[in-house]
Design an enzyme around this catalytic site. Structure first.
Site, PDB file in Angstrom:
ATOM      1  N   VAL A 130      -0.105 -13.131   4.129  1.00 23.49           N
ATOM      2  CA  VAL A 130       0.578 -12.551   5.245  1.00 23.49           C
ATOM      3  C   VAL A 130      -0.162 -13.440   6.309  1.00 23.49           C
ATOM      4  O   VAL A 130      -1.329 -12.946   6.556  1.00 23.49           O
ATOM      5  CB  VAL A 130       2.013 -12.104   5.275  1.00 23.49           C
ATOM      6  N   GLU A 159     -18.431  10.933  -0.209  1.00 28.45           N
ATOM      7  CA  GLU A 159     -18.395  10.783  -1.707  1.00 28.45           C
ATOM      8  C   GLU A 159     -18.796   9.796  -2.499  1.00 28.45           C
ATOM      9  O   GLU A 159     -19.644  10.200  -3.374  1.00 28.45           O
ATOM     10  CB  GLU A 159     -16.441  10.769  -2.236  1.00 28.45           C
ATOM     11  N   GLY A 176       1.140  -0.880  -0.275  1.00 24.02           N
ATOM     12  CA  GLY A 176       0.076  -0.310   0.179  1.00 24.02           C
ATOM     13  C   GLY A 176       0.785   1.639   0.396  1.00 24.02           C
ATOM     14  O   GLY A 176       2.007   1.095  -0.137  1.00 24.02           O
TER      15      GLY A 176
END
Lengths: 426, 426
Positions: free
Chosen positions: A81, A173, A15
């Site tokens: 992971v 949004e 990220g």
């Protein structure tokens, strides 16, 4: 640690934070491995635009290994992971051999949280991955298709009702984008329904929208959404989501569409490491972003919590993760060179941005607040600027130009099989 | 038939044929309903470019109802047709009320066929829908990811082996695109594998590639593919596809990736209508494209078979479906106006085009054959021209420009959950 060979640095998560660590690390004397469940880095701030058919998946995602193709010391692995063996110093991931590290940076992010009501998730999907976005897009567009074919007016009305839970930037949004989709983009496309009568209800448990912004901007956002036809419910928590709709304040709203934009749950990093964590599972890191008791393990981004200079927690936003990534790289650089450690991490808040609709946005830089058309242009330029590479900048700018000029959203595609639960809705 | 009210025309299928019927029909005195399983029309000739990460889904798909937003007499329904009630004159579709018709046009297309070996499908996916393309993209890109993480060199080799079954335009285009993906686009991105050593084997049961083209162009395509490093196997039928690879000519090829580009099976239109059909299930239509015994039902495109002017069957390509669509619209127009029926349908073959790679293509116009760079430019311009709307033309042209200049494919995304069967492969 530098020893005979090269220092092995492992970064889990591609990220904003994880990428920034790798970008800021030196290229000499290290072997860097970055592991992610996905093959791509995702520009999450624009994910809601994929869900509302404005942008396409590839506009906001880049293969991680492509980003580091010119860095031969960087190896990219795709794998989930599942644990960290701090004794043997290796990361355990599905579909990979264990990956040994000298220094580990955990940047595995967060997912949405239903506050202990995971059974709501099938009815109230949230937005974190590209699949979440294309699933939500399918469900939003399918609701209009089903309403068009629905003879019962009560069910038709419910299919055209969208409940959006959470009044932070994502909720605001999405509410604005669904309103513009229904009122502008789809207006001429149906024969049996009037899409401009779509009901959009934004529900926020707190007393105001956009709590990270100054109150005047919350008020502006409220007025702007109401002008777009969005109904606002403030100070009411959602107490139930099911196939018929939502319940808040003891009242039931019949809604065929619920979108979850509230609550965050950190990745299980704290439990992998046996580290102290807050209620949302975020690791309480040391001032130098190491994990307590593990001087060679750092944790950054949405998977940690740390106080900012004003005492309140550093927000879970991209700029914060990037600052943490750059800071951790500086600590690692100092260690590699045997220099003194830099001073503790200090978060600098550059500003908060949220867009509501065409020429409607709010920007709070701290020293100045902006709203309306100017804020909207700043929002758009900032987001194009922060995209990676010329290609994606051009593609996103062109897509927005078409929406701006013609209300034509380029990605109105219903794809993928529907979830079995969708058959039960309404 | 015109009677008191307006004539109800129903078109099942929003492919090239179905769209062309609606586009060519008059707007007065008719109510037109178009039904499709999907909400979008798909530009299938470029689908392989989505599968090989060159284009994104929205570049080649348009919402059907958007295309007819300015035609108030046209209703678009999303639903899977499951039968036709010729007694009551209505179309039966999932998720819809029965749809009554006065005139029906069946344009439900075809899917791939495994020649009676449907059990091969999970191991040898084919390409017909957007989901097929994103699934294939995921499997192709995942093969490289798995090879990067694979310690066993024999399994690694198999993961980097692609068997492509079928030497028509789709097989040739996929083989060329996978070769360029491996040798150019991915070259710098991996650390443990050399993607330029990827093995691509194209297997065709007939004696030559591209049988619809003149032999000189087949020879050129063969040489061009071999120059890209594709191995060709001609005159051998595949006799088995499983989790370990393919068998042909009694030999097994260990391949982690099989792509099926052979064989077509028509939609069940013939069985819905009790109509005569060929082996592939295609309805044997009358010279005016009506279904035998049903003067008010037409069938067009990949779901029918009819002889062309040279006696050989009209090919299952987009221009043929469009010509049939225009013809059926002209027959309906004549009936609505009470005029004499037009002469029987006559197919005009405008040419065959196939691309192999950058500056490598073949074009056979009948009166002239072209190959190489000139053919490639003609192929590209023709495909951009046939896309719908300025927006998609610009987006596709830009995507191709980036690939041309920088070998950068914009849609290298691994998305969606993997099929359970994928865990068994190799």
């Amino acid at each position: 640690m530098v020893g005979e060979g090269r220092t092995r640095i492992v970064v889990t998560g591609g990220g904003f934070g994880g990428l920034e660590v790798v970008r800021s690390l030196p290229q000499d004397g290290v072997d860097i491995t970055i592991i992610d469940t996905r093959n791509h880095h995702l520009f999450q701030p624009l994910l809601y635009q994929v869900a509302t058919a404005s942008l396409t998946t590839s506009d906001i995602a880049w293969p991680i290994r492509y980003l580091f193709r010119r860095r031969p010391e960087v190896t990219v692995l795709m794998g989930r992971v599942t644990g960290i063996d701090t004794e043997r110093r290796c990361v355990i991931a599905e579909d990979c051999e264990p990956v040994p590290y000298d220094i580990l940076v955990v940047a595995t992010g967060a997912r949405h949280s239903y506050f202990g009501h995971d059974e709501w998730e099938p009815y109230a999907p949230a937005l974190k991955t590209l699949e979440d976005a294309t699933t939500l897009r399918r469900r939003i567009l399918t609701a209009f298709e089903r309403a068009e074919a629905e003879p019962d007016p009560i069910r038709q009305r419910a299919l055209l009702t969208f409940a959006i839970v959470g009044g932070g930037p994502t909720g605001v949004e999405i509410a604005g984008a669904v309103a513009e989709l229904a009122r502008d983009t789809l207006k001429h496309d149906f024969r049996h329904i009037d899409t401009t009568e779509t009901r959009i209800v934004l529900i926020e448990a707190g007393p105001r929208l956009l709590p990270a912004f100054r109150p005047a901007l919350s008020d502006y956002a409220r007025a702007a959404l109401e002008k777009l036809g969005v109904e606002l419910v403030l100070g009411e928590a959602v107490t139930l989501c099911d196939s018929d709709g939502v319940v808040y304040g003891g009242e039931r709203l019949a809604a065929g569409n619920i979108i979850w934009a509230a609550g965050v749950q950190a990745s299980p990093a704290a439990s992998w490491l046996g580290a102290p964590a807050d209620k949302a599972g975020r690791v309480r890191v040391e001032p130098d972003l190491t994990v307590p008791g593990h001087a060679n393990i750092f944790a950054i981004g949405d998977t940690v919590t740390i106080a900012g200079p004003d005492g309140s927690p550093v927000p879970g936003i991209a700029p914060a993760a990037k600052q943490q990534g750059r800071y951790v790289a500086s600590v690692i650089r100092a260690r590699l060179k045997g220099r003194a450690a830099p001073p503790p991490f200090r978060y600098r808040h550059d500003g908060s941005l949220a867009t509501i609709g065409k020429r409607l946005a709010v920007v709070d830089f701290g020293w100045i607040a902006l709203k309306g058309a100017l804020a909207w242009w700043i929002w758009g330029l900032a987001h194009v600027y922060f995209l990676i590479g010329v290609r994606n900048r051009v593609m996103v700018a062109l897509s927005w130009l078409w929406i701006y000029l013609r209300n034509q959203r380029g990605a109105r595609l219903i794809t993928q099989q529907k979830d079995p639960v969708e058959d039960d809705i309404l």
